[in-house]
Design a protein around this motif. Sequence first.
Motif, PDB file in Angstrom:
ATOM      1  N   GLU A  18       8.789   8.184  10.069  1.00 51.83           N
ATOM      2  CA  GLU A  18       8.252   7.020  10.773  1.00 51.83           C
ATOM      3  C   GLU A  18       9.332   6.084  11.303  1.00 51.83           C
ATOM      4  O   GLU A  18       9.146   5.466  12.358  1.00 51.83           O
ATOM      5  N   ILE A  19      10.445   5.957  10.594  1.00 52.79           N
ATOM      6  CA  ILE A  19      11.491   5.092  11.154  1.00 52.79           C
ATOM      7  C   ILE A  19      12.070   5.723  12.423  1.00 52.79           C
ATOM      8  O   ILE A  19      12.550   5.005  13.312  1.00 52.79           O
ATOM      9  N   LYS A  20      11.962   7.040  12.521  1.00 48.60           N
ATOM     10  CA  LYS A  20      12.430   7.710  13.738  1.00 48.60           C
ATOM     11  C   LYS A  20      11.471   7.482  14.896  1.00 48.60           C
ATOM     12  O   LYS A  20      11.892   7.103  16.000  1.00 48.60           O
ATOM     13  N   ILE A  21      10.167   7.672  14.663  1.00 47.16           N
ATOM     14  CA  ILE A  21       9.220   7.544  15.778  1.00 47.16           C
ATOM     15  C   ILE A  21       9.020   6.091  16.202  1.00 47.16           C
ATOM     16  O   ILE A  21       8.611   5.823  17.336  1.00 47.16           O
TER      17      ILE A  21
ATOM     18  N   GLY B 135       0.807  -1.213   0.000  1.00 46.04           N
ATOM     19  CA  GLY B 135       0.000   0.000   0.000  1.00 46.04           C
ATOM     20  C   GLY B 135       0.838   1.260   0.000  1.00 46.04           C
ATOM     21  O   GLY B 135       1.965   1.287  -0.494  1.00 46.04           O
ATOM     22  N   SER B 136       0.283   2.324   0.600  1.00 52.24           N
ATOM     23  CA  SER B 136       0.982   3.601   0.549  1.00 52.24           C
ATOM     24  C   SER B 136       0.575   4.494   1.711  1.00 52.24           C
ATOM     25  O   SER B 136      -0.099   4.053   2.647  1.00 52.24           O
ATOM     26  N   ILE B 137       0.960   5.762   1.612  1.00 51.04           N
ATOM     27  CA  ILE B 137       0.801   6.698   2.723  1.00 51.04           C
ATOM     28  C   ILE B 137      -0.596   7.299   2.814  1.00 51.04           C
ATOM     29  O   ILE B 137      -0.845   8.148   3.666  1.00 51.04           O
ATOM     30  N   ASN B 138      -1.514   6.851   1.962  1.00 54.30           N
ATOM     31  CA  ASN B 138      -2.896   7.330   2.057  1.00 54.30           C
ATOM     32  C   ASN B 138      -3.728   6.502   3.026  1.00 54.30           C
ATOM     33  O   ASN B 138      -4.910   6.776   3.228  1.00 54.30           O
ATOM     34  N   ALA B 139      -3.122   5.473   3.615  1.00 54.66           N
ATOM     35  CA  ALA B 139      -3.839   4.608   4.553  1.00 54.66           C
ATOM     36  C   ALA B 139      -3.092   4.582   5.878  1.00 54.66           C
ATOM     37  O   ALA B 139      -1.941   4.150   5.934  1.00 54.66           O
ATOM     38  N   GLY B 140      -3.734   5.047   6.934  1.00 52.28           N
ATOM     39  CA  GLY B 140      -3.073   5.104   8.232  1.00 52.28           C
ATOM     40  C   GLY B 140      -3.467   3.952   9.134  1.00 52.28           C
ATOM     41  O   GLY B 140      -4.566   3.409   9.041  1.00 52.28           O
ATOM     42  N   HIS B 141      -2.537   3.566   9.991  1.00 50.53           N
ATOM     43  CA  HIS B 141      -2.798   2.558  11.010  1.00 50.53           C
ATOM     44  C   HIS B 141      -2.472   3.156  12.376  1.00 50.53           C
ATOM     45  O   HIS B 141      -1.480   3.871  12.523  1.00 50.53           O
ATOM     46  N   THR B 142      -3.308   2.856  13.354  1.00 52.67           N
ATOM     47  CA  THR B 142      -3.066   3.307  14.720  1.00 52.67           C
ATOM     48  C   THR B 142      -2.687   2.108  15.578  1.00 52.67           C
ATOM     49  O   THR B 142      -3.388   1.097  15.581  1.00 52.67           O
ATOM     50  N   VAL B 143      -1.574   2.225  16.273  1.00 53.39           N
ATOM     51  CA  VAL B 143      -1.099   1.161  17.155  1.00 53.39           C
ATOM     52  C   VAL B 143      -1.032   1.711  18.573  1.00 53.39           C
ATOM     53  O   VAL B 143      -0.402   2.744  18.816  1.00 53.39           O
ATOM     54  N   VAL B 144      -1.698   1.031  19.505  1.00 59.16           N
ATOM     55  CA  VAL B 144      -1.706   1.436  20.914  1.00 59.16           C
ATOM     56  C   VAL B 144      -1.153   0.279  21.739  1.00 59.16           C
ATOM     57  O   VAL B 144      -1.626  -0.858  21.629  1.00 59.16           O
TER      58      VAL B 144
ATOM     59  N   ARG C   1       1.795   5.446   8.672  1.00 60.30           N
ATOM     60  CA  ARG C   1       1.190   5.323   7.348  1.00 60.30           C
ATOM     61  C   ARG C   1       1.949   4.389   6.414  1.00 60.30           C
ATOM     62  O   ARG C   1       1.411   3.993   5.391  1.00 60.30           O
ATOM     63  N   ILE C   2       3.187   4.040   6.743  1.00 63.99           N
ATOM     64  CA  ILE C   2       3.936   3.188   5.820  1.00 63.99           C
ATOM     65  C   ILE C   2       4.782   2.130   6.528  1.00 63.99           C
ATOM     66  O   ILE C   2       4.960   1.036   6.002  1.00 63.99           O
ATOM     67  N   ILE C   3       5.289   2.394   7.710  1.00 65.82           N
ATOM     68  CA  ILE C   3       6.034   1.374   8.446  1.00 65.82           C
ATOM     69  C   ILE C   3       5.063   0.270   8.866  1.00 65.82           C
ATOM     70  O   ILE C   3       3.948   0.553   9.305  1.00 65.82           O
ATOM     71  N   PRO C   4       5.439  -1.003   8.746  1.00 65.50           N
ATOM     72  CA  PRO C   4       4.531  -2.077   9.165  1.00 65.50           C
ATOM     73  C   PRO C   4       4.073  -1.916  10.616  1.00 65.50           C
ATOM     74  O   PRO C   4       4.868  -1.578  11.497  1.00 65.50           O
ATOM     75  N   SER C   5       2.793  -2.173  10.855  1.00 64.80           N
ATOM     76  CA  SER C   5       2.238  -2.034  12.206  1.00 64.80           C
ATOM     77  C   SER C   5       2.825  -3.050  13.171  1.00 64.80           C
ATOM     78  O   SER C   5       2.731  -2.880  14.389  1.00 64.80           O
ATOM     79  N   GLY C   6       3.428  -4.089  12.642  1.00 64.17           N
ATOM     80  CA  GLY C   6       4.057  -5.095  13.491  1.00 64.17           C
ATOM     81  C   GLY C   6       5.427  -4.704  13.999  1.00 64.17           C
ATOM     82  O   GLY C   6       6.165  -5.556  14.519  1.00 64.17           O
TER      83      GLY C   6
ATOM     84  N   MET D 191       9.824  -4.719   6.117  1.00 70.29           N
ATOM     85  CA  MET D 191      10.090  -4.447   4.709  1.00 70.29           C
ATOM     86  C   MET D 191       8.913  -3.747   4.044  1.00 70.29           C
ATOM     87  O   MET D 191       7.758  -3.963   4.423  1.00 70.29           O
ATOM     88  N   LEU D 192       9.231  -2.925   3.038  1.00 68.86           N
ATOM     89  CA  LEU D 192       8.216  -2.325   2.181  1.00 68.86           C
ATOM     90  C   LEU D 192       8.237  -3.051   0.845  1.00 68.86           C
ATOM     91  O   LEU D 192       9.287  -3.185   0.212  1.00 68.86           O
ATOM     92  N   ALA D 193       7.068  -3.492   0.408  1.00 70.20           N
ATOM     93  CA  ALA D 193       6.946  -4.296  -0.805  1.00 70.20           C
ATOM     94  C   ALA D 193       7.254  -3.483  -2.054  1.00 70.20           C
ATOM     95  O   ALA D 193       7.044  -2.264  -2.079  1.00 70.20           O
ATOM     96  N   PRO D 194       7.712  -4.145  -3.119  1.00 73.71           N
ATOM     97  CA  PRO D 194       8.034  -3.423  -4.353  1.00 73.71           C
ATOM     98  C   PRO D 194       6.851  -2.676  -4.957  1.00 73.71           C
ATOM     99  O   PRO D 194       7.035  -1.664  -5.633  1.00 73.71           O
ATOM    100  N   GLY D 195       5.639  -3.140  -4.703  1.00 73.84           N
ATOM    101  CA  GLY D 195       4.471  -2.455  -5.245  1.00 73.84           C
ATOM    102  C   GLY D 195       3.987  -1.298  -4.404  1.00 73.84           C
ATOM    103  O   GLY D 195       3.021  -0.626  -4.772  1.00 73.84           O
ATOM    104  N   SER D 196       4.632  -1.049  -3.283  1.00 77.07           N
ATOM    105  CA  SER D 196       4.187   0.028  -2.397  1.00 77.07           C
ATOM    106  C   SER D 196       4.749   1.375  -2.843  1.00 77.07           C
ATOM    107  O   SER D 196       5.599   1.460  -3.729  1.00 77.07           O
ATOM    108  N   LEU D 197       4.252   2.429  -2.202  1.00 76.15           N
ATOM    109  CA  LEU D 197       4.683   3.797  -2.488  1.00 76.15           C
ATOM    110  C   LEU D 197       4.892   4.529  -1.168  1.00 76.15           C
ATOM    111  O   LEU D 197       4.123   4.346  -0.222  1.00 76.15           O
ATOM    112  N   THR D 198       5.899   5.367  -1.120  1.00 75.77           N
ATOM    113  CA  THR D 198       6.085   6.211   0.056  1.00 75.77           C
ATOM    114  C   THR D 198       6.702   7.532  -0.372  1.00 75.77           C
ATOM    115  O   THR D 198       7.210   7.658  -1.492  1.00 75.77           O
TER     116      THR D 198
END
Length: 337
Positions: free
Chosen positions: A82-85, A35-44, A53-58, A67-74
């Motif tokens: 996101e890698i910082k937070i 996917g891409s940065i138009n879809a957000g996930h919230t992790v609590v 929006r792009i780093i895996p929720s896991g 990993m980010l898949a070859p078909g994804s966009l960022t």
Amino acid sequence: MLSLLVGGFYGDEGKGKIASYLAIRDSPEIIVRTGSINAGHTVVYNGEKWKIRIIPSGFLSKTTTLMLAPGSLTSLEEFFKEIKITDTENRIFIDRHVGIITQKEIQDERTDENLIKNVGSTGQGVGYAESRRVLRVLKLAKDYVELEKFLTDVPESVISALGKGKDVQVEGTQGTFLSLYHGEYPFVTSRNTTSSGILSEVGIGPKYVNEVIVVFKAFVTRVGNGYLEGELSPDEADKLGLVESGTVTGRRRRVAPFNIKLAKESVKINSATQVAITKIDSIFKDSYRVREYQKLPSEAKRWLDDVENELGVPITLIGTGEDTLDIIDLRNEKVGK
């Protein structure tokens, strides 16, 4: 074993919660985000909240490679933020074919009256970036020096891990009925969000898949335009306590009751082997933060039984609260996991 997570309705089903829970419990070798940065996930988790929006929720599984898949966009900005937070710089990798969204795509999309006003786009530049990829003019991750240390071959990494008997988790994006091919066109997103589309973004074939977990919410929500069967008025949603807003745009989500007809179609399209249902506590208030099935209120158990019988697929994961661990996990009892 490869497990695939798919949104069952229009997105916002709680895939981030399920993905983060499975990561903590199963500690997969690799988690791949599509996917891409138009879809957000919230992790609590443990009182902390991440909106990503792009780093895996896991990412909560500290031993897992992300990993980010070859078909994804960022975009570069979102990726580095996101890698910082999430503190994942030393274990996040990006396929060399990942598309890179720039300010040009974002601005072009935000000035596209049809996409913004009629379709209800999030305005993150994803649609324009996808179109430029099709036209072979979009720049990819391999074209950016600042991404060099993160580059990898995602399909090769995934297939190699599976060949060694390791677990891999793939996180889908948005929801089945926002699929460019299977949703209510033109009120759809710019990619195929079903299980088959997710696999193609990763670059692996169906023979590798062991589990397809379709995630539903105990009610249906949708952001943007398009038909929503049984849609409740804002006042009705308020009275029922079903008020939500989008992670990316902050727009209020439109609400409707759980739609068994759509759920059955989603199970069929995605070849579901398991079903997860989140936010059951929003419908059955006494379910809040319950983590054992026998402690659920009887009306919640009856509803879950009815849904499971209709779908013909086991409901193995039940979300009962915001925290990642607010889950009833029935995989051992129902599928031997």
